[in-house]
Design a protein around this motif. Structure first.
Motif, PDB file in Angstrom:
ATOM      1  N   GLU A  37      25.372  29.420  42.087  1.00 29.66           N
ATOM      2  CA  GLU A  37      24.457  28.680  42.969  1.00 29.66           C
ATOM      3  C   GLU A  37      25.221  27.843  43.983  1.00 29.66           C
ATOM      4  N   THR A  38      26.119  28.498  44.673  1.00 24.73           N
ATOM      5  CA  THR A  38      26.842  27.802  45.728  1.00 24.73           C
ATOM      6  C   THR A  38      27.110  28.784  46.851  1.00 24.73           C
ATOM      7  N   ASN A  39      28.007  28.411  47.748  1.00 20.63           N
ATOM      8  CA  ASN A  39      28.294  29.198  48.942  1.00 20.63           C
ATOM      9  C   ASN A  39      29.570  30.015  48.755  1.00 20.63           C
ATOM     10  N   PRO A  40      29.592  31.264  49.278  1.00 25.26           N
ATOM     11  CA  PRO A  40      30.782  32.116  49.142  1.00 25.26           C
ATOM     12  C   PRO A  40      32.062  31.437  49.629  1.00 25.26           C
ATOM     13  N   VAL A  41      31.946  30.647  50.678  1.00 26.60           N
ATOM     14  CA  VAL A  41      33.141  29.984  51.204  1.00 26.60           C
ATOM     15  C   VAL A  41      33.702  28.991  50.194  1.00 26.60           C
ATOM     16  N   VAL A  42      32.824  28.356  49.466  1.00 27.99           N
ATOM     17  CA  VAL A  42      33.271  27.410  48.441  1.00 27.99           C
ATOM     18  C   VAL A  42      34.050  28.164  47.365  1.00 27.99           C
ATOM     19  N   ILE A  43      33.528  29.313  46.979  1.00 28.56           N
ATOM     20  CA  ILE A  43      34.211  30.152  45.993  1.00 28.56           C
ATOM     21  C   ILE A  43      35.600  30.532  46.500  1.00 28.56           C
ATOM     22  N   ARG A  44      35.663  30.996  47.734  1.00 35.31           N
ATOM     23  CA  ARG A  44      36.967  31.415  48.286  1.00 35.31           C
ATOM     24  C   ARG A  44      37.955  30.275  48.309  1.00 35.31           C
ATOM     25  N   ARG A  45      37.483  29.117  48.704  1.00 34.65           N
ATOM     26  CA  ARG A  45      38.377  27.951  48.771  1.00 34.65           C
ATOM     27  C   ARG A  45      38.972  27.657  47.406  1.00 34.65           C
ATOM     28  N   ILE A  46      38.111  27.617  46.398  1.00 37.43           N
ATOM     29  CA  ILE A  46      38.582  27.277  45.060  1.00 37.43           C
ATOM     30  C   ILE A  46      39.502  28.374  44.512  1.00 37.43           C
ATOM     31  N   MET A  47      39.070  29.625  44.671  1.00 33.22           N
ATOM     32  CA  MET A  47      39.842  30.744  44.121  1.00 33.22           C
ATOM     33  C   MET A  47      41.172  30.911  44.844  1.00 33.22           C
ATOM     34  N   ALA A  48      41.227  30.533  46.106  1.00 32.74           N
ATOM     35  CA  ALA A  48      42.479  30.650  46.866  1.00 32.74           C
ATOM     36  C   ALA A  48      43.588  29.871  46.163  1.00 32.74           C
ATOM     37  N   GLY A  49      43.231  28.682  45.643  1.00 34.14           N
ATOM     38  CA  GLY A  49      44.222  27.878  44.923  1.00 34.14           C
ATOM     39  C   GLY A  49      44.733  28.609  43.695  1.00 34.14           C
TER      40      GLY A  49
END
Lengths: 159, 159
Positions: B37-49
């Motif tokens: 329940e969030t935004n794909p960009v948020v996922i990418r940001r977190i997963m990038a780390g």
DNA sequence: TCTCATGTAACTCATGATATTACATGAGAA
DNA sequence: TTCTCATGTAATATCATGAGTTACATGAGA
């Protein structure tokens, strides 16, 4: 004024109470606010909670202000923490409360165990320390330094 | 979307990683975002780390998305916590860092001891738990319930 | 009755976390 | 080649919260 990333009310209130303990008469919100670099209304808001729990007293009019209502040996850090409304101790937590997803349940359970133990540890520590112990520590430090006795809030916190 | 009073990224990321473990191919940020329940960009940001630390892999284009890059038995909760940038654990803290006031020094010292021990406890607990332990717990729960096996993220997290 | 001090509601402001938009890059399918 | 899909990421917007501020009421003493 710069903002804190965390809640520093406990730290601030303890500071105030210990200064009150070294004081003859009451201290005004005005004076306390200057020392804590905040606004008198903020002081009143916080202290109002402590007064309702019987830790401090407030008096209006000339010569009025805040003073201690109980012996410091009968006040623990945990008492004050509770009087502040038991604010959140941890800055991280679970995404959801009671998820349907089994995976999330497993994650929550594992994290909750750790969270709960850490909170319990903190509260236990808070419960072991009385304000009179802190006052004693202050006096020890003063003695060690061999400096002249000065608890005056206005002088110590001169900006 | 409602806001959290605390940081729930650790909880969210663990959840994602465990779902990835039950998956054949990669999963897209799009799918993960819907489930969380969030935004794909948020996922990418977190997963990038996490990718930079070698825990996950990302692939572009058709059939691309996120997948695990390391065995779950070799990842602890603490690893992930660190990969997220070691966010603050405690929600309360001292009013000032290194005060001149002796009273404040005494308060800070007392609180810091408790804070430090609580943080150490949390980190130690995080270090003891591997993601494979969590996966095992999920499978145990499934077995206990006697339900049919279903790890499909889209189904489980259907809104 | 004037001044001082608290009591408190209402409002403003700053911050940080999260979410969103927009566009660039690269990989595979057609 | 070109189209589509998916990540990469900068820039911006939104929102919740804690803290600060204003304004005015209440009550105590000089």
């Amino acid at each position: 004024m710069s903002y804190m990333r965390y809640d520093s009310r406990l730290s601030g209130v303890l500071h105030i109470l210990l200064h009150l303990a070294e004081q003859n008469g009451p201290m005004t919100s005005e004076v306390l606010a200057r020392a804590m670099e905040t606004n008198p209304v903020v002081i009143r808001r916080i202290m109002a909670g402590l007064r309702n729990q019987g830790y401090v007293r407030s008096e209006k009019g000339h010569g009025g202000g805040w003073s201690l209502a109980r012996d410091l040996s009968r006040i623990t850090l945990r008492d004050i923490y509770t009087a502040l409304g038991s604010p959140a101790l941890l800055a991280i937590g679970n995404r959801t409360e009671s998820p349907d997803c089994l995976v999330e349940q497993a994650v929550n359970t594992a994290l909750d165990r750790a969270f709960h133990d850490a909170e319990a540890l903190l509260l236990a520590r808070f419960g072991e320390v009385t304000l009179s112990m802190l006052r004693a520590e202050v006096h020890d430090r003063l003695a060690t330094r061999g400096e002249p006795y000065n608890h005056d809030l206005e002088t110590v916190h001169a900006s």
